[in-house]
Motif scaffolding. Structure first.
Motif, PDB file in Angstrom:
ATOM      1  N   LEU A  23       0.827  -1.204   0.000  1.00  0.00           N
ATOM      2  CA  LEU A  23       0.000   0.000   0.000  1.00  0.00           C
ATOM      3  C   LEU A  23       0.862   1.255   0.000  1.00  0.00           C
ATOM      4  N   TYR A  24       1.930   1.255   0.803  1.00  0.00           N
ATOM      5  CA  TYR A  24       2.827   2.417   0.842  1.00  0.00           C
ATOM      6  C   TYR A  24       3.424   2.695  -0.540  1.00  0.00           C
ATOM      7  N   ASN A  25       3.917   1.654  -1.200  1.00  0.00           N
ATOM      8  CA  ASN A  25       4.553   1.854  -2.502  1.00  0.00           C
ATOM      9  C   ASN A  25       3.566   2.335  -3.562  1.00  0.00           C
ATOM     10  N   TYR A  26       2.351   1.801  -3.552  1.00  0.00           N
ATOM     11  CA  TYR A  26       1.350   2.322  -4.490  1.00  0.00           C
ATOM     12  C   TYR A  26       1.025   3.771  -4.160  1.00  0.00           C
ATOM     13  N   ARG A  27       0.850   4.071  -2.881  1.00  0.00           N
ATOM     14  CA  ARG A  27       0.519   5.435  -2.464  1.00  0.00           C
ATOM     15  C   ARG A  27       1.611   6.408  -2.898  1.00  0.00           C
ATOM     16  N   HIS A  28       2.869   6.033  -2.666  1.00  0.00           N
ATOM     17  CA  HIS A  28       3.996   6.891  -3.012  1.00  0.00           C
ATOM     18  C   HIS A  28       4.067   7.107  -4.531  1.00  0.00           C
ATOM     19  N   SER A  29       3.861   6.055  -5.285  1.00  0.00           N
ATOM     20  CA  SER A  29       3.852   6.168  -6.742  1.00  0.00           C
ATOM     21  C   SER A  29       2.757   7.115  -7.214  1.00  0.00           C
ATOM     22  N   ILE A  30       1.587   7.001  -6.638  1.00  0.00           N
ATOM     23  CA  ILE A  30       0.461   7.853  -7.007  1.00  0.00           C
ATOM     24  C   ILE A  30       0.752   9.301  -6.626  1.00  0.00           C
ATOM     25  N   GLU A  31       1.330   9.515  -5.449  1.00  0.00           N
ATOM     26  CA  GLU A  31       1.696  10.874  -5.011  1.00  0.00           C
ATOM     27  C   GLU A  31       2.679  11.512  -5.994  1.00  0.00           C
ATOM     28  N   LEU A  32       3.718  10.781  -6.352  1.00  0.00           N
ATOM     29  CA  LEU A  32       4.706  11.322  -7.286  1.00  0.00           C
ATOM     30  C   LEU A  32       4.114  11.566  -8.670  1.00  0.00           C
ATOM     31  N   SER A  33       3.222  10.685  -9.102  1.00  0.00           N
ATOM     32  CA  SER A  33       2.556  10.877 -10.394  1.00  0.00           C
ATOM     33  C   SER A  33       1.705  12.139 -10.376  1.00  0.00           C
ATOM     34  N   LEU A  34       0.963  12.356  -9.298  1.00  0.00           N
ATOM     35  CA  LEU A  34       0.145  13.566  -9.195  1.00  0.00           C
ATOM     36  C   LEU A  34       1.019  14.814  -9.264  1.00  0.00           C
TER      37      LEU A  34
END
Length: 182
Positions: A23-34
């Motif tokens: 979950l952390y890695n998906y969240r971080h990826s989504i944050e950076l993409s945004l």
């Protein structure tokens, strides 16, 4: 990394050590993409002659993007998409993605809950996840994977990154043609 860990969990069976890092890695990826999409949308708005009240220069963006809050980032992206000369439906994050972003923000608004066991400082320290929450992990990871992919997919894949890249190319070609008088 998130996809690799999720595939491991799916193929080898549940492992209680993996859900939070996934979950952390998906969240971080989504944050950076945004954050990247916000920069792209701002560049397109400036290139298109944006002259609104909000300072969207790269210097101000550097300050504005010093957040880990998914909702603030999603709101910012929506504002910047609205500045572009796009069809109405493309000027905001689609409802399904918005729903996933809202869920992610509700679970980890600060970017610390999936990252640390204890969050906060001094007297305000607390367990990051004090209550066990049961979710359909496979379904949730699948939805986060689709969201992460939609935000950053390139080429003809129809993702937001691809969409903004095509828009920027079109905009550059249009402005070059206008300057040359053709």
């Amino acid at each position: 990394m998130a996809e690799v860990a999720a595939r491991h969990w799916i193929t080898r069976g549940p492992d209680d050590l993996l859900p939070i890092p996934i979950l952390y890695n998906y969240r971080h990826s989504i944050e950076l993409s945004l954050k990247w999409l916000i920069r792209q949308a701002a560049e397109c708005a400036i290139q298109g002659g944006y002259a609104g009240d909000e300072d969207i220069s790269s210097e101000k963006l550097d300050v504005r993007l010093r957040t880990h809050n998914i909702r603030k980032l999603a709101d910012c992206l929506n504002r910047y998409l609205a500045l572009l000369n796009l069809p109405e439906l493309e000027r905001r994050i689609d409802p399904e993605s918005w729903s996933q972003l809202a869920w992610l923000d509700s679970e980890d608004a600060t970017g610390e809950t999936f990252r640390y066991a204890i969050v906060g400082h001094g007297d305000y320290r607390a367990a990051a996840r004090p209550v066990q929450e049961n979710v359909n992990f496979y379904e949730q990871v699948n939805e986060l994977h689709k969201l992460a992919h939609l935000l950053c997919v390139w080429g003809g894949g129809g993702g937001y990154a691809s969409h903004l890249s095509v828009y920027a190319d079109w905009q550059s070609e249009y402005l070059a043609a206008m300057e040359s008088g053709t």
